[in-house]
Design an enzyme around this catalytic site. Structure first.
Site, PDB file in Angstrom:
ATOM      1  N   LYS A 111       0.847  -1.201   0.000  1.00 56.68           N
ATOM      2  CA  LYS A 111       0.000   0.000   0.000  1.00 56.68           C
ATOM      3  C   LYS A 111       0.882   1.252   0.000  1.00 56.68           C
ATOM      4  O   LYS A 111       1.946   1.277   0.605  1.00 56.68           O
ATOM      5  CB  LYS A 111      -0.928  -0.003   1.209  1.00 56.68           C
ATOM      6  CG  LYS A 111      -2.018  -1.074   1.074  1.00 56.68           C
ATOM      7  CD  LYS A 111      -3.019  -1.028   2.187  1.00 56.68           C
ATOM      8  CE  LYS A 111      -3.825   0.220   2.252  1.00 56.68           C
ATOM      9  NZ  LYS A 111      -5.009   0.269   1.402  1.00 56.68           N
ATOM     10  N   ARG A 116       5.407   5.126   1.037  1.00 56.66           N
ATOM     11  CA  ARG A 116       5.829   6.519   1.206  1.00 56.66           C
ATOM     12  C   ARG A 116       6.624   6.735   2.476  1.00 56.66           C
ATOM     13  O   ARG A 116       7.204   7.802   2.685  1.00 56.66           O
ATOM     14  CB  ARG A 116       4.612   7.433   1.174  1.00 56.66           C
ATOM     15  CG  ARG A 116       3.973   7.444  -0.200  1.00 56.66           C
ATOM     16  CD  ARG A 116       2.642   8.129  -0.220  1.00 56.66           C
ATOM     17  NE  ARG A 116       1.997   7.812  -1.502  1.00 56.66           N
ATOM     18  CZ  ARG A 116       1.074   8.544  -2.061  1.00 56.66           C
ATOM     19  NH1 ARG A 116       0.661   9.649  -1.469  1.00 56.66           N
ATOM     20  NH2 ARG A 116       0.556   8.194  -3.207  1.00 56.66           N
ATOM     21  N   GLU A 137       6.431  -9.991   4.088  1.00 55.69           N
ATOM     22  CA  GLU A 137       7.763  -9.512   4.461  1.00 55.69           C
ATOM     23  C   GLU A 137       7.749  -8.000   4.381  1.00 55.69           C
ATOM     24  O   GLU A 137       7.381  -7.423   3.356  1.00 55.69           O
ATOM     25  CB  GLU A 137       8.834 -10.073   3.533  1.00 55.69           C
ATOM     26  CG  GLU A 137      10.246  -9.738   3.982  1.00 55.69           C
ATOM     27  CD  GLU A 137      10.954  -8.758   3.059  1.00 55.69           C
ATOM     28  OE1 GLU A 137      11.857  -8.061   3.549  1.00 55.69           O
ATOM     29  OE2 GLU A 137      10.615  -8.696   1.872  1.00 55.69           O
ATOM     30  N   TYR A 170      -0.838 -25.197  -8.077  1.00 59.19           N
ATOM     31  CA  TYR A 170       0.027 -25.313  -6.903  1.00 59.19           C
ATOM     32  C   TYR A 170      -0.350 -26.540  -6.075  1.00 59.19           C
ATOM     33  O   TYR A 170       0.503 -27.257  -5.581  1.00 59.19           O
ATOM     34  CB  TYR A 170      -0.081 -24.037  -6.056  1.00 59.19           C
ATOM     35  CG  TYR A 170       1.005 -23.912  -5.025  1.00 59.19           C
ATOM     36  CD1 TYR A 170       2.276 -23.475  -5.385  1.00 59.19           C
ATOM     37  CD2 TYR A 170       0.773 -24.218  -3.695  1.00 59.19           C
ATOM     38  CE1 TYR A 170       3.285 -23.360  -4.447  1.00 59.19           C
ATOM     39  CE2 TYR A 170       1.767 -24.104  -2.746  1.00 59.19           C
ATOM     40  CZ  TYR A 170       3.024 -23.676  -3.121  1.00 59.19           C
ATOM     41  OH  TYR A 170       4.024 -23.572  -2.181  1.00 59.19           O
TER      42      TYR A 170
END
Length: 188
Positions: A111, A116, A137, A170
């Site tokens: 996000k 920022r 992470e 998967y």
């Protein structure tokens, strides 16, 4: 291949259990004022970070080796806020548990609120028929300590639906991270 909308995400989550727990609309404010938003957005889903963290520490002068990972390189923390040391990282998990359909690939992006602040969220793509909690992470790229807030939005998922079903999912491959719960360290 097409990017899926909020209507598709709601339908798949409610009818097929794709996201649990599921937030059908975007939540922007909490009990204590403003929060980093989470829930369904126009073309994605903003996931939350749980209260489980593993903070990297180098007190043992360990070498980070994905083939011989040393779990003692982490300090476990359960809290509403995680402070990541400068130029370090922490692992966490999503609050939500996912069941990805066979014809869908999911891309995860951090996000902008965290980006920022110099905090990078890294998650590998969620492959067709993968299921589990997402291991997150957080890299603190700054020379200052950085905060991560539990139970608030940390990353956005983008759902890509293919026109055809994949040949091998998967689940078919018996992927080593299938069904993971909690913060999952590297498995060799």
């Amino acid at each position: 291949m097409s990017i899926k909308s909020d209507k598709w995400i709601r339908r798949m989550a409610i009818e097929n259990g794709m996201i649990e727990p599921f937030q059908p609309s975007q939540v922007r404010a909490g009990d204590n004022g403003n929060i980093v938003s989470h829930g369904t957005s126009s073309y994605g889903y903003d996931i939350r970070c749980s209260r489980e963290f593993k903070i990297f520490t180098n007190i043992n002068s360990a070498i980070v080796d994905p083939k011989n990972f040393q779990p003692e390189s982490f300090v476990n923390l359960e809290a509403d806020v995680c402070i990541i040391p400068p130029n370090s990282f922490a692992l966490a998990r999503s609050v939500e548990y996912f069941r990805i359909p066979r014809n869908v690939l999911v891309i995860c992006l951090g996000k902008s609120t965290y980006a920022r602040c110099g905090i990078i969220v890294n998650v590998t793509p969620l492959e067709p028929e993968w299921e589990g909690h997402i291991t997150l992470e957080f890299s603190n790229t700054t020379p200052l300590p950085a905060k991560i807030y539990a139970n608030e939005g940390v990353a956005q998922l983008i759902f890509l639906e293919s026109d055809e079903v994949c040949e091998i999912s998967y689940k078919d491959k018996n992927g080593k991270y299938q069904g993971q719960r909690g913060v999952t360290l590297p498995i060799t």
